[in-house]
Design a protein around this motif. Structure first.
Motif, PDB file in Angstrom:
ATOM      1  N   ALA A  32       0.926  -0.849   0.162  1.00 21.10           N
ATOM      2  CA  ALA A  32       0.545   0.160   0.330  1.00 21.10           C
ATOM      3  C   ALA A  32       0.779   1.129   0.032  1.00 21.10           C
ATOM      4  CB  ALA A  32      -1.196   0.147   1.109  1.00 21.10           C
ATOM      5  N   LYS A  33       1.938   1.005   0.707  1.00 22.60           N
ATOM      6  CA  LYS A  33       2.919   2.346   0.973  1.00 22.60           C
ATOM      7  C   LYS A  33       3.617   2.545  -0.742  1.00 22.60           C
ATOM      8  CE  LYS A  33       4.700   2.136   5.631  1.00 22.60           C
ATOM      9  NZ  LYS A  33       6.375   1.794   6.506  1.00 22.60           N
ATOM     10  N   TYR A  34       3.657   1.859  -1.068  1.00 22.93           N
ATOM     11  CA  TYR A  34       4.796   2.014  -2.979  1.00 22.93           C
ATOM     12  C   TYR A  34       3.185   2.630  -3.587  1.00 22.93           C
ATOM     13  CZ  TYR A  34       8.827   0.094  -1.688  1.00 22.93           C
ATOM     14  OH  TYR A  34      10.478  -0.461  -1.036  1.00 22.93           O
ATOM     15  N   ILE A  35       2.656   2.080  -3.612  1.00 22.50           N
ATOM     16  CA  ILE A  35       1.413   2.812  -4.242  1.00 22.50           C
ATOM     17  C   ILE A  35       1.069   4.222  -3.859  1.00 22.50           C
ATOM     18  CG2 ILE A  35      -1.103   2.850  -5.048  1.00 22.50           C
ATOM     19  CD1 ILE A  35      -1.579  -0.459  -4.520  1.00 22.50           C
ATOM     20  N   LEU A  36       0.641   4.639  -2.856  1.00 18.78           N
ATOM     21  CA  LEU A  36       0.704   5.672  -1.634  1.00 18.78           C
ATOM     22  C   LEU A  36       2.205   6.281  -2.600  1.00 18.78           C
ATOM     23  CD1 LEU A  36      -0.572   8.194  -0.446  1.00 18.78           C
ATOM     24  CD2 LEU A  36       0.645   6.980   1.243  1.00 18.78           C
ATOM     25  N   TYR A  37       3.394   6.147  -3.179  1.00 16.84           N
ATOM     26  CA  TYR A  37       4.337   6.671  -2.916  1.00 16.84           C
ATOM     27  C   TYR A  37       3.953   7.066  -4.876  1.00 16.84           C
ATOM     28  CZ  TYR A  37       6.148   5.352   1.276  1.00 16.84           C
ATOM     29  OH  TYR A  37       6.277   5.126   3.161  1.00 16.84           O
ATOM     30  N   LYS A  38       3.718   5.664  -5.565  1.00  9.31           N
ATOM     31  CA  LYS A  38       3.794   5.993  -7.093  1.00  9.31           C
ATOM     32  C   LYS A  38       3.192   7.341  -7.135  1.00  9.31           C
ATOM     33  CE  LYS A  38       2.544   3.797 -11.031  1.00  9.31           C
ATOM     34  NZ  LYS A  38       1.538   5.067 -11.500  1.00  9.31           N
ATOM     35  N   ALA A  39       1.590   7.521  -6.240  1.00  9.89           N
ATOM     36  CA  ALA A  39       0.524   8.838  -6.811  1.00  9.89           C
ATOM     37  C   ALA A  39       1.284   9.730  -6.060  1.00  9.89           C
ATOM     38  CB  ALA A  39      -0.615   8.294  -6.386  1.00  9.89           C
ATOM     39  N   ILE A  41       4.153  11.227  -6.311  1.00  8.57           N
ATOM     40  CA  ILE A  41       5.589  11.254  -7.503  1.00  8.57           C
ATOM     41  C   ILE A  41       5.015  12.114  -8.033  1.00  8.57           C
ATOM     42  CG2 ILE A  41       7.296  10.335  -7.878  1.00  8.57           C
ATOM     43  CD1 ILE A  41       7.814   8.406  -5.688  1.00  8.57           C
ATOM     44  N   GLU A  42       3.370  11.086  -9.423  1.00 10.87           N
ATOM     45  CA  GLU A  42       3.318  12.190  -9.780  1.00 10.87           C
ATOM     46  C   GLU A  42       2.575  12.942  -9.414  1.00 10.87           C
ATOM     47  OE1 GLU A  42       0.084   9.201 -10.986  1.00 10.87           O
ATOM     48  OE2 GLU A  42       2.320   7.819 -11.770  1.00 10.87           O
ATOM     49  N   LYS A  43       2.309  13.943  -9.048  1.00 11.62           N
ATOM     50  CA  LYS A  43       1.800  14.621  -8.114  1.00 11.62           C
ATOM     51  C   LYS A  43       2.316  15.639  -8.036  1.00 11.62           C
ATOM     52  CE  LYS A  43      -1.039  17.614  -4.981  1.00 11.62           C
ATOM     53  NZ  LYS A  43      -0.457  18.423  -5.403  1.00 11.62           N
ATOM     54  N   GLN A  44       4.015  15.463  -7.409  1.00  4.82           N
ATOM     55  CA  GLN A  44       5.044  15.976  -7.424  1.00  4.82           C
ATOM     56  C   GLN A  44       5.523  16.839  -8.074  1.00  4.82           C
ATOM     57  OE1 GLN A  44       8.018  14.235  -4.322  1.00  4.82           O
ATOM     58  NE2 GLN A  44       8.167  16.006  -3.914  1.00  4.82           N
ATOM     59  N   GLU A  45       5.735  16.016  -9.287  1.00  8.10           N
ATOM     60  CA  GLU A  45       6.179  15.914 -10.667  1.00  8.10           C
ATOM     61  C   GLU A  45       5.728  16.610 -11.821  1.00  8.10           C
ATOM     62  OE1 GLU A  45       7.981  12.178 -12.124  1.00  8.10           O
ATOM     63  OE2 GLU A  45       9.588  12.470 -10.424  1.00  8.10           O
ATOM     64  N   GLY A  46       4.218  16.639 -11.404  1.00  7.93           N
ATOM     65  CA  GLY A  46       3.284  17.595 -11.957  1.00  7.93           C
ATOM     66  C   GLY A  46       2.816  16.627 -13.013  1.00  7.93           C
ATOM     67  N   ARG A  47       2.870  15.924 -13.226  1.00 12.63           N
ATOM     68  CA  ARG A  47       1.925  14.064 -13.860  1.00 12.63           C
ATOM     69  C   ARG A  47       0.265  14.379 -13.708  1.00 12.63           C
ATOM     70  NH1 ARG A  47       5.157   8.940 -13.827  1.00 12.63           N
ATOM     71  NH2 ARG A  47       6.538  10.239 -12.480  1.00 12.63           N
ATOM     72  N   PRO A  48      -0.412  13.512 -14.669  1.00 11.49           N
ATOM     73  CA  PRO A  48      -1.669  14.229 -14.012  1.00 11.49           C
ATOM     74  C   PRO A  48      -1.269  11.972 -13.126  1.00 11.49           C
ATOM     75  CG  PRO A  48      -1.358  13.753 -16.235  1.00 11.49           C
ATOM     76  CD  PRO A  48      -0.429  13.717 -16.194  1.00 11.49           C
ATOM     77  N   TYR A  49      -2.625  12.420 -11.829  1.00 12.79           N
ATOM     78  CA  TYR A  49      -1.765  11.473 -10.670  1.00 12.79           C
ATOM     79  C   TYR A  49      -3.230  11.252 -10.152  1.00 12.79           C
ATOM     80  CZ  TYR A  49      -3.220  15.847  -8.383  1.00 12.79           C
ATOM     81  OH  TYR A  49      -3.971  16.685  -7.091  1.00 12.79           O
TER      82      TYR A  49
END
Length: 116
Positions: A32-39, A41-49
């Motif tokens: 669950a942590k890794y799925i959360l981290y993926k989201a 990171i996407e937000k932090q990098e300005g990608r669709p999340y």
């Protein structure tokens, strides 16, 4: 508790079933942590999340509910007593599945994307 409680002549954590159950719950939390981290990171990098965030909400809240339910089960009757923090954690875990968009709504978001 599992280190202190003795049953059948040994601490609970030495009972294979409970030890394996704890290993499975630890793995579920890590996933669950890794799925959360993926989201995140996407937000932090300005990608669709949005989709990653929906997946993270489902994974994290379901994991929280499952882990706390299992913890209450492992504590037996003590799991329902207010003296043990897990009683509150289980109630908190349930509400996370409901607010900020129920998990069913998150699944609508995900399935809508899958079938476009």
């Amino acid at each position: 508790y599992m280190k202190e409680r003795i049953q059948f002549g040994k601490p609970l954590f030495k009972q294979q079933y409970l030890a394996f159950k704890m290993a499975e719950l630890d793995l579920e939390i890590e996933e669950a942590k890794y799925i959360l981290y993926k989201a995140a990171i996407e937000k932090q990098e300005g990608r669709p999340y949005g989709l990653s965030a929906a997946k993270a909400k489902i994974a994290c809240t379901d994991a929280a509910m499952h882990v706390t339910t299992e913890a209450v089960q492992m504590l037996g009757g003590n799991g329902y007593m207010k003296e043990y923090e897990i009683e509150r954690m289980m109630r908190d875990a349930k509400i996370t599945q409901i607010y900020e968009g129920t998990n069913e709504i998150q699944k609508l978001i995900l399935s809508g994307k899958l079938f476009r």
